[in-house]
Design a protein around this motif. Structure first.
Motif, mmCIF file in Angstrom:
data_model
loop_
_atom_site.group_PDB
_atom_site.id
_atom_site.type_symbol
_atom_site.label_atom_id
_atom_site.label_comp_id
_atom_site.label_asym_id
_atom_site.label_seq_id
_atom_site.Cartn_x
_atom_site.Cartn_y
_atom_site.Cartn_z
ATOM 1 N N ILE A 127 0.848 -1.188 0.000
ATOM 2 C CA ILE A 127 0.000 0.000 0.000
ATOM 3 C C ILE A 127 0.890 1.247 0.000
ATOM 4 C CG2 ILE A 127 -1.744 1.286 1.316
ATOM 5 C CD1 ILE A 127 -2.778 -1.362 0.142
ATOM 6 N N ASN A 128 1.949 1.216 0.810
ATOM 7 C CA ASN A 128 2.888 2.334 0.897
ATOM 8 C C ASN A 128 4.270 1.771 0.581
ATOM 9 O OD1 ASN A 128 4.352 4.598 1.482
ATOM 10 N ND2 ASN A 128 3.839 4.666 3.651
ATOM 11 N N HIS B 62 -6.763 8.300 9.196
ATOM 12 C CA HIS B 62 -7.191 7.132 8.443
ATOM 13 C C HIS B 62 -8.574 7.373 7.861
ATOM 14 C CE1 HIS B 62 -8.155 2.955 7.410
ATOM 15 N NE2 HIS B 62 -6.850 2.778 7.386
ATOM 16 N N ALA B 63 -8.776 6.929 6.629
ATOM 17 C CA ALA B 63 -10.036 7.154 5.917
ATOM 18 C C ALA B 63 -11.236 6.524 6.630
ATOM 19 C CB ALA B 63 -9.923 6.617 4.496
ATOM 20 N N THR B 64 -11.030 5.372 7.272
ATOM 21 C CA THR B 64 -12.134 4.691 7.975
ATOM 22 C C THR B 64 -11.837 4.603 9.475
ATOM 23 O OG1 THR B 64 -11.178 2.523 7.509
ATOM 24 C CG2 THR B 64 -12.797 3.359 5.926
ATOM 25 N N GLU B 65 -11.398 5.715 10.023
ATOM 26 C CA GLU B 65 -10.979 5.790 11.433
ATOM 27 C C GLU B 65 -12.023 5.237 12.405
ATOM 28 O OE1 GLU B 65 -10.657 9.548 14.488
ATOM 29 O OE2 GLU B 65 -10.046 9.863 12.425
ATOM 30 N N VAL C 78 -0.148 5.805 5.878
ATOM 31 C CA VAL C 78 -0.987 6.418 4.838
ATOM 32 C C VAL C 78 -2.438 6.343 5.296
ATOM 33 C CG1 VAL C 78 0.536 5.985 2.853
ATOM 34 C CG2 VAL C 78 -1.098 4.240 3.543
ATOM 35 N N GLU C 79 -3.267 7.279 4.845
ATOM 36 C CA GLU C 79 -4.638 7.342 5.357
ATOM 37 C C GLU C 79 -5.555 6.229 4.857
ATOM 38 O OE1 GLU C 79 -7.419 10.303 2.785
ATOM 39 O OE2 GLU C 79 -6.143 11.232 4.276
ATOM 40 N N HIS C 80 -5.156 5.514 3.829
ATOM 41 C CA HIS C 80 -5.954 4.391 3.342
ATOM 42 C C HIS C 80 -5.272 3.047 3.648
ATOM 43 C CE1 HIS C 80 -3.305 5.909 0.182
ATOM 44 N NE2 HIS C 80 -3.134 4.649 -0.152
ATOM 45 N N CYS C 81 -4.481 3.014 4.696
ATOM 46 C CA CYS C 81 -3.725 1.816 5.077
ATOM 47 C C CYS C 81 -4.667 0.646 5.362
ATOM 48 C CB CYS C 81 -2.879 2.114 6.313
ATOM 49 S SG CYS C 81 -1.980 0.687 6.930
ATOM 50 N N SER C 82 -4.547 -0.399 4.578
ATOM 51 C CA SER C 82 -5.403 -1.577 4.772
ATOM 52 C C SER C 82 -4.928 -2.429 5.950
ATOM 53 C CB SER C 82 -5.420 -2.422 3.497
ATOM 54 O OG SER C 82 -4.121 -2.898 3.216
#
Length: 158
Positions: free
Chosen positions: A6-7, A120-123, A84-88
């Motif tokens: 992802i990063n 994070h996008a889905t915090e 990263v804010e979309h870290c899976s």
């Protein structure tokens, strides 16, 4: 580790120097020892990132400043920052933090694991998942997830 990063190029920071903890000479082995922020950080700083060969400390995912501790009320909160804010892998990182503290601290401690606000996008969903006992228990019944957590928690010898 995981394929399809992802990063792919995370920023790697220098590790802080370890501080030596002093032990009182007349220590009662049955006394309840106070736990401090440094001790909590020492437990989690070397957890490996699930995607990279670096520790959570080296990636600044965890820091000593992001640990709240109320030893009197047996409460610990770790706020971590994904790279990263979309870290899976945010839920896996949080699960690693929780499992490490479950294995390291006396059972009287309530552990709260949170994603830093706005990182994070889905915090909200990640925080809910990491602090729901049933979801954590279900995750720890998954052999693949347990293997990944154990890999991240395995000691490294530098």
């Amino acid at each position: 580790m995981v394929s399809g990063l992802i990063n792919a190029n995370p920023v790697v920071y220098e590790k802080k120097e370890r501080r030596v903890r002093s032990q009182p000479a007349d220590k009662d082995e049955y006394a309840v020892e106070p736990i401090d922020q440094q001790e909590i950080f020492d437990h989690v700083r070397d957890i490996k990132d699930p995607e990279h060969p670096y520790s959570l400390e080296e990636l600044k995912v965890v820091s000593e400043d992001a640990i709240e501790l109320d030893d009197e009320h047996n409460y610990v909160r770790i706020t971590f920052t994904p790279t990263v804010e979309h870290c899976s892998m945010a839920t896996v990182i949080g699960l690693c933090l929780r499992v490490k503290l479950m294995r390291s601290l006396p059972s009287r401690y309530k552990v709260d694991i949170r994603v830093a606000p706005g990182t994070h996008a889905t915090e909200a969903a990640v925080n809910k998942q990491l602090n729901d006992k049933e979801r954590v228990a279900a995750a720890l019944e998954n052999p693949n997830l347990v293997e990944m957590v154990d890999e991240c928690l395995a000691p490294t010898y530098e």
